[in-house]
Design an enzyme around this catalytic site. Sequence first.
Site, mmCIF file in Angstrom:
data_model
loop_
_atom_site.group_PDB
_atom_site.id
_atom_site.type_symbol
_atom_site.label_atom_id
_atom_site.label_comp_id
_atom_site.label_asym_id
_atom_site.label_seq_id
_atom_site.Cartn_x
_atom_site.Cartn_y
_atom_site.Cartn_z
ATOM 1 N N ASP A 188 -0.269 5.064 1.065
ATOM 2 C CA ASP A 188 -0.390 6.212 2.310
ATOM 3 C C ASP A 188 -0.220 5.371 3.454
ATOM 4 O OD1 ASP A 188 -0.819 8.743 0.450
ATOM 5 O OD2 ASP A 188 -2.168 7.287 -0.320
ATOM 6 N N LYS A 238 -9.014 -4.521 -3.372
ATOM 7 C CA LYS A 238 -7.516 -4.804 -3.792
ATOM 8 C C LYS A 238 -7.435 -6.163 -4.021
ATOM 9 C CE LYS A 238 -5.442 -0.674 -1.461
ATOM 10 N NZ LYS A 238 -4.538 -0.310 -0.256
ATOM 11 N N ASP A 259 0.833 -1.084 -0.110
ATOM 12 C CA ASP A 259 -0.032 0.094 -0.026
ATOM 13 C C ASP A 259 0.888 1.000 -0.010
ATOM 14 O OD1 ASP A 259 -2.458 1.833 0.641
ATOM 15 O OD2 ASP A 259 -1.571 1.944 2.686
#
Length: 256
Positions: free
Chosen positions: A11, A183, A9
Amino acid sequence: MTRSIVFFDIDGTLLNEQKRIDPSTKQAITQLQQSGIYTAIATGRCPASFKWVCEELNIQSFVSMNGQYVVFEGQVIHDNPIPAAEVDRLTTMADERNHPLVYLQADAMQKSMKHNTFTEALKQFQIERLPIRQVSDSNKPVYQILLFCNEQDGMEYAAHFPDYQQHRWHTHAVDFLHANTTKAVGLQKMIEHAGFSREHCYAFGDGTNDIEMLQFVGTGVAMGNASDDIQMHANYVTSSNNEDGIRNGLQAIGLI
């Protein structure tokens, strides 16, 4: 020899609180790549907003916009745009309530209007000026929409759009996207295309939109800055994104 792949990922994971990549993170990912382990991005962002991350870390493949748009080494292997009629319906509802939108496309981001809350919420993405979406842009596929509203208003949108989901990442902002895509769906598309096994698939994340991904992979690692609700879905919990979490996590699971 079975190859492994690690998804990161952005952030709260690859980036620290200053929205920068720590030297320890860059060094750890370079070590992975040099040892033959494949590295990829899995993010809620659109490609235009994280191109610099890929360039700095020498990463060519990504799952973007929470699984809506997947690219493997320059080739689009999966895309799932929001139907134009639904984009228009959300735009009408948001305009009536003075709620700004940001439309995420494969190569651009556009906004629906100017708004103080809108500007403040986007600071964390270091995006100061976005073009306003024009009628002529309506034929360009939109994969995800950032909807700027509070939690109570978000519930109203949810009632009007039951086939869509929201991931709240700010007090005044959510990701708006298909309910049937996460995701994890994007990860599955990529590993099937590239021939990786789920058992040798790893992922690092910190947000609510990472839960399915952490559950899907063979080994999921939650960042120390993730909430307990996120960490409970991971196999390991590393230190925070400000405390060398990527390097420490990769060492803990034996990849470096």
